[in-house]
Design an enzyme around this catalytic site. Structure first.
Site, short mmCIF file in Angstrom:
data_model
loop_
_atom_site.label_atom_id
_atom_site.label_comp_id
_atom_site.label_asym_id
_atom_site.label_seq_id
_atom_site.Cartn_x
_atom_site.Cartn_y
_atom_site.Cartn_z
N TYR A 217 59.83 54.96 5.59
CA TYR A 217 58.58 55.39 6.21
C TYR A 217 57.68 56.07 5.17
CZ TYR A 217 61.56 54.80 10.32
OH TYR A 217 62.43 54.31 11.26
N HIS B 67 69.94 51.15 7.97
CA HIS B 67 68.63 50.84 8.53
C HIS B 67 68.44 49.33 8.72
CE1 HIS B 67 64.16 52.33 8.38
NE2 HIS B 67 64.40 51.60 9.46
#
Ligand code: NAD
Length: 339
Positions: A56, A119
């Protein structure tokens, strides 16, 4: 604030979790000071679960969250991730995971993570995720760098295949249970409940589609889904209501998951979302909104390597989706693979 145990772990997470991806400017530029104040307000009101990732920003969200948590680390349950570093940048190798945790710990100003997650597993090979990546995370657990180990992703079947082989503590999936989709409840939750695996429901606002801001440009949903969100948002506005509020109330009412993660970037959003948690849903308004969203309901998109998709076809057509859903149910009953 209500807290629930995350599966068989000792983590008692707030039912409203703070998604920190907006702090990395993922949904548009954020004033760093405003983001920091949002984190502080959330903690003051009992939100204790914070989820972030190096992807992010990249790294910006971890940096900003780390700064906001200075002096407050022990008040939160902190989750981050490894393996994804850009839209097309993935590395699930033990060597990269080992460097990644050190970088995340440094950015987050801490010496341990409460939950460390692989992830978006659908972008890796099952052989590597199960044979190399997760064993590296278990080793980090033994070394005291992480307390628990989880996996995240969009493709439910892949998450379940990995879980079957490696038994993680938690599974996070996104855009799979909210006003626009419900297959998390039908496919993943029964599976996880049977095995004591904690489930984290992310993206209650369908990554912005169920908000007045609308979807960011990069959103992978089909245009029909975006349009349905715009119509529902307009209807709510015309009737003195707010679509995000209804969408959040709907998710907060779903108690088969440990927590619902909502991305937040300002004190105003934190306040609004706490209000949604505390106020009951208007059933008539919900029924109307669901009718507007019905043409786009359960329209999913493919993600990750083709071998890891939940279904054979990569079409967004609702008829194909119906066929997919039936075949997913059938394979669930068999307890077997998706194909
Ligand atoms: P989301 O559905 O929570 O939507 C976030 C967007 O809605 C942001 O633009 C935010 O500013 C806005 N918003 C929040 N509250 C609002 C309100 N009351 N009114 C109007 N707008 C509001 O999407 P998300 O942030 O992608 O998902 C939540 C979190 O889940 C992420 O931040 C991340 O931590 C996690 N997540 C993980 C994965 C993964 O691991 N693969 C994928 C998606 C999300």
């Amino acid at each position: 604030m209500e807290y629930r145990k995350l599966g068989r772990t000792e983590l008692n997470v707030s039912t409203l979790g703070f998604g920190a991806s907006p702090l990395g400017d993922v949904f548009g530029p954020v004033n760093p000071a405003a983001g920091e104040r949002a984190v502080h307000l959330a903690i003051d009101h009992g939100i204790n679960f914070f989820d972030v990732a190096p992807y992010y920003g990249p790294v910006l969200a971890e940096e900003r969250l780390g700064k906001a948590l200075l002096g407050r680390r022990t008040k939160v349950i902190l989750a981050s991730k490894c393996g994804r570093y850009g839209v097309d940048t993935f590395d699930y190798s033990p060597r990269r995971i080992r460097s990644s945790i050190e970088e995340s710990l440094r950015r987050l100003h801490t010496d341990y993570l409460d939950l460390y997650q692989v992830h978006d597993v659908e972008f890796g090979s099952i052989e590597q995720i199960v044979g190399e990546t997760l064993p590296t995370l278990w080793a980090l657990q033994k070394e005291g760098k992480v307390r628990y180990v989880g996996i995240t992703g969009y493709m439910l079947r892949m998450l379940m295949r990995v879980a079957e082989a490696a038994s993680p503590d938690s599974i996070l999936s996104y855009c799979r249970y909210n006003l626009l989709v419900d297959d998390l409840d039908r496919v993943l939750v029964p599976y996880a409940q049977e095995r004591g695996i904690g489930v984290i429901n992310a993206s209650a606002l369908h990554m912005g589609i169920l908000s007045s801001h609308g979807a960011p440009e990069w959103h992978p949903a089909a245009d029909e889904v975006r349009q349905a969100g715009i119509k529902a948002s307009r209807y709510c506005r015309e009737h003195g209501a707010n679509l995000s509020q209804i969408a959040l109330q709907f998710c907060f009412g779903y108690n088969k998951v440990a927590t619902t993660l909502v991305g937040m970037r300002s004190m105003e959003e934190v306040r609004r979302n706490l209000r949604a948690l505390a106020t009951p849903l208007d059933p008539a308004l919900l029924a109307k909104v669901r009718t507007i969203l019905a043409p786009a309901f359960n329209m999913v998109w493919p993600s990750g390597l083709p071998a890891n998709h939940d279904f054979r076809a990569a079409s967004h057509r609702p008829s194909a989706l119906r066929a997919r859903r039936v075949s997913m149910r059938a394979s669930s009953r068999r307890g077997g693979e998706e194909r």
